[in-house]
Design an enzyme around this catalytic site. Sequence first.
Site, mmCIF file in Angstrom:
data_model
loop_
_atom_site.group_PDB
_atom_site.id
_atom_site.type_symbol
_atom_site.label_atom_id
_atom_site.label_comp_id
_atom_site.label_asym_id
_atom_site.label_seq_id
_atom_site.Cartn_x
_atom_site.Cartn_y
_atom_site.Cartn_z
ATOM 1 N N THR A 194 -8.383 2.141 2.042
ATOM 2 C CA THR A 194 -7.251 2.566 2.316
ATOM 3 C C THR A 194 -6.816 2.132 3.826
ATOM 4 O O THR A 194 -7.999 2.277 4.633
ATOM 5 C CB THR A 194 -6.935 3.890 1.855
ATOM 6 O OG1 THR A 194 -7.687 4.820 2.660
ATOM 7 C CG2 THR A 194 -7.037 4.224 0.616
ATOM 8 N N VAL A 195 -5.838 2.224 4.187
ATOM 9 C CA VAL A 195 -5.375 2.478 5.536
ATOM 10 C C VAL A 195 -4.228 3.349 5.574
ATOM 11 O O VAL A 195 -3.677 3.783 4.612
ATOM 12 C CB VAL A 195 -4.552 1.044 6.211
ATOM 13 C CG1 VAL A 195 -5.656 0.066 6.263
ATOM 14 C CG2 VAL A 195 -3.463 0.581 5.426
ATOM 15 N N TRP B 156 -8.282 -4.665 1.997
ATOM 16 C CA TRP B 156 -7.013 -5.038 3.150
ATOM 17 C C TRP B 156 -8.062 -5.919 4.274
ATOM 18 O O TRP B 156 -9.140 -5.629 4.412
ATOM 19 C CB TRP B 156 -6.728 -3.773 4.240
ATOM 20 C CG TRP B 156 -5.818 -2.791 3.521
ATOM 21 C CD1 TRP B 156 -6.101 -1.973 2.631
ATOM 22 C CD2 TRP B 156 -4.403 -3.091 3.538
ATOM 23 N NE1 TRP B 156 -5.014 -1.441 1.963
ATOM 24 C CE2 TRP B 156 -3.923 -1.896 2.406
ATOM 25 C CE3 TRP B 156 -3.340 -3.881 4.090
ATOM 26 C CZ2 TRP B 156 -2.538 -1.823 2.295
ATOM 27 C CZ3 TRP B 156 -2.241 -3.724 3.735
ATOM 28 C CH2 TRP B 156 -1.469 -2.593 3.062
ATOM 29 N N TYR C 127 7.125 6.501 -5.005
ATOM 30 C CA TYR C 127 5.923 5.762 -5.867
ATOM 31 C C TYR C 127 6.016 6.320 -7.197
ATOM 32 O O TYR C 127 5.840 5.489 -8.334
ATOM 33 C CB TYR C 127 4.831 6.011 -5.245
ATOM 34 C CG TYR C 127 4.441 5.349 -4.187
ATOM 35 C CD1 TYR C 127 4.097 4.147 -4.099
ATOM 36 C CD2 TYR C 127 5.021 5.899 -2.768
ATOM 37 C CE1 TYR C 127 3.895 3.345 -2.843
ATOM 38 C CE2 TYR C 127 4.689 5.196 -1.457
ATOM 39 C CZ TYR C 127 4.288 3.920 -1.666
ATOM 40 O OH TYR C 127 4.193 3.216 -0.469
ATOM 41 N N CYS D 80 2.299 -0.414 5.763
ATOM 42 C CA CYS D 80 1.851 0.919 4.786
ATOM 43 C C CYS D 80 2.538 2.077 5.708
ATOM 44 O O CYS D 80 2.543 2.417 6.751
ATOM 45 C CB CYS D 80 0.503 1.276 4.900
ATOM 46 S SG CYS D 80 -0.025 2.582 4.270
#
Length: 358
Positions: A135-136, A101, A199, A68
């Site tokens: 999220t991370v 995750w 993105y 990420c």
Amino acid sequence: MRAAHNLAFNFSFVRGMTRSMTYVASASDSGGDFNRDTDYITTRITADGRDGYPVEPDRYRLVVARACPWANRTIIVRRLLGLEPVLSIGFCGPTHDERSWTFDLDPDGVDPVLGIHYLRDAYNKRVPDYPKGVTVPAIVDVPTGQVVTNDFAQITLDFSTEWTAYHRDGAPQLYPEEHRDEIDEVAQRVYTEVNNGVYRCGFAGSQRAYDKAYDRLFTALDWLSDRLSERRFLVGDTITEADVRLFTTLARFDPVYHGHFKTNRSKLSEMPVLWAYARDLFQTPGFGDTTDFVQIKQHYYIVHSDINPTGVVPKGPDLASWLSPHGREALGGRPFGDGTPPGPTPAGERVPEGHSAG
């Protein structure tokens, strides 16, 4: 990176799964434009503990995935500032399923400090049945097992400004007061036009949206090339937060974004100024030694099955050129200013052999 819910796209982890998380809780609007959900858990860990979470050694765990770009920023800044002895780190694997995750790189798939397999468990401890994307990076309060924050942009700034009591001797000034306004201005354009711009290209839901996103991205990259043609770093004469934020996108450009996200006007290696700049940073301790090209490619090409339905991960590009001379020293500047480079990467945190250049 954020788990996706109710997306216009159906990003499945592996073929046969009907739905999955991706790293952004975002959707295309009616015109096909990609919109990122930026509603994060914004609790801060500060020196005075004003949000209830004071800076303390050994209390928190930084959870990341090397794949990420947003998490990669925190890995770099933590290493540059020497926070490894006081802030432990947990690595999720490069892929995930629709739930979260996961810590599938650890023995039995369980984080050895938090005792969990799914990062979602730490989110649910903070907010029961957490309704948004997992999220991370995320910082978890180890005693309670609760996520404190996943506000990736603020996390690295707080590393620089709130964790100063635990910076290593010789730590660089990544967010110096005299340059903060300029750093913020440059970093904002880097975020909107480049970090998020790739993105917007990759997840565009219409030709019109893609064309607009493509033009915006390369306009910004041309602006950065011009800015960096006569200066070694983005702001001032040392590495700052702005350079960290740009680097993680540039590192992923040729392995992923150029083909997978259709950002194909030029490869990074065909943009001379940015390519030399990226190599300069890559060869600086803290940058290249935290970059895992294998996990980067595995994540994007496996998780995004709507974009890459076969799940085939490309073998290239050749990584040896990342170590070629860049010549940026001729522009002056000192990467660490009056400070010094970080020492060797701690055992257990090194990028696996064969996953990076060199």
